[in-house]
Each structure stands twice: as structure tokens, then as C-alpha cells.
Design a protein around this motif. Structure first.
Motif, PDB file in Angstrom:
ATOM      1  N   ALA A   1      12.497  -6.653  -8.250  1.00 36.95           N
ATOM      2  CA  ALA A   1      13.235  -5.835  -9.369  1.00 36.95           C
ATOM      3  C   ALA A   1      13.737  -4.798  -9.351  1.00 36.95           C
ATOM      4  N   ASP A   2      14.870  -4.292  -9.926  1.00 32.12           N
ATOM      5  CA  ASP A   2      15.306  -3.089  -9.808  1.00 32.12           C
ATOM      6  C   ASP A   2      14.356  -1.823 -10.232  1.00 32.12           C
ATOM      7  N   ASP A   3      13.509  -2.296 -10.950  1.00 31.49           N
ATOM      8  CA  ASP A   3      12.406  -1.233 -11.530  1.00 31.49           C
ATOM      9  C   ASP A   3      11.016  -1.488 -10.555  1.00 31.49           C
ATOM     10  N   PHE A   4      11.245  -2.004  -9.541  1.00 36.92           N
ATOM     11  CA  PHE A   4      10.137  -2.361  -8.699  1.00 36.92           C
ATOM     12  C   PHE A   4       9.319  -1.100  -8.168  1.00 36.92           C
ATOM     13  N   ILE A   5       8.209  -1.078  -8.075  1.00 30.06           N
ATOM     14  CA  ILE A   5       7.086  -0.026  -7.694  1.00 30.06           C
ATOM     15  C   ILE A   5       6.328  -0.632  -6.915  1.00 30.06           C
ATOM     16  N   GLN A   6       5.979   0.063  -5.714  1.00 28.78           N
ATOM     17  CA  GLN A   6       5.003  -0.260  -4.594  1.00 28.78           C
ATOM     18  C   GLN A   6       4.021   1.059  -4.522  1.00 28.78           C
ATOM     19  N   TRP A   7       2.583   0.631  -4.803  1.00 28.48           N
ATOM     20  CA  TRP A   7       1.665   1.645  -4.618  1.00 28.48           C
ATOM     21  C   TRP A   7       0.907   1.364  -3.440  1.00 28.48           C
ATOM     22  N   HIS A   8       0.846   2.462  -2.595  1.00 28.11           N
ATOM     23  CA  HIS A   8       0.094   2.377  -1.122  1.00 28.11           C
ATOM     24  C   HIS A   8      -1.207   3.033  -1.543  1.00 28.11           C
ATOM     25  N   ALA A   9      -2.419   2.535  -1.110  1.00 30.97           N
ATOM     26  CA  ALA A   9      -3.554   3.079  -1.294  1.00 30.97           C
ATOM     27  C   ALA A   9      -3.964   4.170   0.020  1.00 30.97           C
ATOM     28  N   THR A  10      -3.191   4.187   0.727  1.00 36.39           N
ATOM     29  CA  THR A  10      -3.301   4.993   1.964  1.00 36.39           C
ATOM     30  C   THR A  10      -2.835   6.401   1.494  1.00 36.39           C
ATOM     31  N   VAL A  11      -1.761   6.418   0.780  1.00 32.49           N
ATOM     32  CA  VAL A  11      -1.088   7.589   0.432  1.00 32.49           C
ATOM     33  C   VAL A  11      -1.593   7.823  -1.039  1.00 32.49           C
ATOM     34  N   ARG A  12      -1.643   6.937  -2.191  1.00 33.18           N
ATOM     35  CA  ARG A  12      -2.215   6.885  -3.218  1.00 33.18           C
ATOM     36  C   ARG A  12      -0.920   7.639  -3.966  1.00 33.18           C
ATOM     37  N   LYS A  13       0.120   6.683  -3.826  1.00 30.58           N
ATOM     38  CA  LYS A  13       1.384   7.055  -4.460  1.00 30.58           C
ATOM     39  C   LYS A  13       2.186   5.922  -4.806  1.00 30.58           C
ATOM     40  N   ASN A  14       3.014   5.858  -6.014  1.00 33.17           N
ATOM     41  CA  ASN A  14       3.828   5.011  -6.320  1.00 33.17           C
ATOM     42  C   ASN A  14       5.310   5.158  -5.575  1.00 33.17           C
ATOM     43  N   LEU A  15       5.773   4.262  -4.926  1.00 31.69           N
ATOM     44  CA  LEU A  15       6.968   4.311  -4.453  1.00 31.69           C
ATOM     45  C   LEU A  15       8.106   3.618  -5.097  1.00 31.69           C
ATOM     46  N   THR A  16       9.274   4.167  -5.408  1.00 30.58           N
ATOM     47  CA  THR A  16      10.192   3.423  -6.100  1.00 30.58           C
ATOM     48  C   THR A  16      10.808   2.193  -5.127  1.00 30.58           C
ATOM     49  N   LYS A  17      11.805   1.371  -5.676  1.00 32.26           N
ATOM     50  CA  LYS A  17      12.404   0.430  -4.662  1.00 32.26           C
ATOM     51  C   LYS A  17      13.122   1.004  -3.471  1.00 32.26           C
ATOM     52  N   ASP A  18      13.698   2.160  -3.849  1.00 30.81           N
ATOM     53  CA  ASP A  18      14.516   2.581  -2.582  1.00 30.81           C
ATOM     54  C   ASP A  18      13.435   3.310  -1.757  1.00 30.81           C
TER      55      ASP A  18
END
Length: 134
Positions: free
Chosen positions: A34-51
Motif C-alpha cells: 500500500a502507499d502507506d506501507f511500513i516495514q519494521w526490521h528487528a535488526t535495526v529496530r526502525k520503521n521504513l517507509t515504502k520508499d
């Protein structure tokens, strides 16, 4: 023959995402995100936007291969899907790890993924850093 009508859209959506990942079809994955997609990575503990997520993937896939196997999908309430799997990871110049356990919680809306929370032991990976910094 499997009756696709009996499977929730959330499971079908994650299966489509996984098929795109298996083919390294980032454009297909972008269409599912989705356009508002968020990916959270446990390795860096950070939310990344789709871009941010897809920019990171472009760079990572230049030197890294990840194959997910033994994928188990479980539909959860609220259009969420738990994915449990193992990953075989090869990073050019950094090494190989096999059977790294992963868990991902996908949140869906219709036939799009709005969020993926990815859990794995970062210490089990060869050293790598493709994520944006603050």
C-alpha cells in the motif's frame, strides 16, 4: 485442488508477495505494498517507509541473496498473517548463513500489505548495513 474462495484475502496477498520476492520482482512487491506501507526490521529496530524499504532492497540485492523456505502462513484476526520460515542468506564478501529463523507479521487491507513486522536474530546474519540512518 485448493478452493481459493475458502482462503482469506490476507493469505492470498502474502502468497503473492512471497511469489514476487522469490522472483526478485520488486515492482510486483511495490504494487502489493500500500502507499502507506511500513516495514519494521528487528535488526535495526526502525520503521521504513515504502520508499525507504524498496531503496534498501535495491541496494541489498546487489550483493545479497535470501531464499525463504519452509514457509508457514497463519491467518490472524484483523486481516493479519503470521509467517514463519527459515532463510538461507548469502552476502557477497561477508558469508553465508542457512536456516535462519524468521517470523513476519503482515497486516493487509484488501489485497495490499500495509505493514510488515520482521523478526529475526540479527546476530545470526553476516555483517551488512543497507538501512537508512537517522
Amino acid at each position: 485442488m485448493t478452493d481459493t474462495l475458502a482462503r482469506p484475502d490476507s493469505i492470498i496477498t502474502v502468497e503473492r508477495w512471497n511469489a514476487c520476492w522469490g522472483n526478485r520482482d520488486l515492482e510486483g512487491m511495490k504494487a502489493i505494498a500500500a502507499d502507506d506501507f511500513i516495514q519494521w526490521h528487528a535488526t535495526v529496530r526502525k520503521n521504513l517507509t515504502k520508499d525507504e524499504e524498496f531503496a534498501m532492497l535495491v541496494e541489498a540485492l546487489k550483493v545479497m541473496q535470501i531464499e525463504f523456505k519452509d514457509i508457514r502462513l497463519t491467518a490472524m484476526g484483523g486481516d493479519a498473517v503470521l509467517q514463519e520460515c527459515l532463510g538461507d542468506i548469502v552476502i557477497e564478501g561477508a558469508g553465508t548463513r542457512t536456516d535462519v529463523p524468521f517470523a513476519m507479521v503482515f497486516h493487509t487491507r484488501g489485497q495490499q500489505i500495509t505493514r510488515c513486522d520482521e523478526y529475526m536474530d540479527g546476530m545470526s546474519l553476516p555483517p551488512i548495513n543497507f538501512t537508512p540512518t537517522d
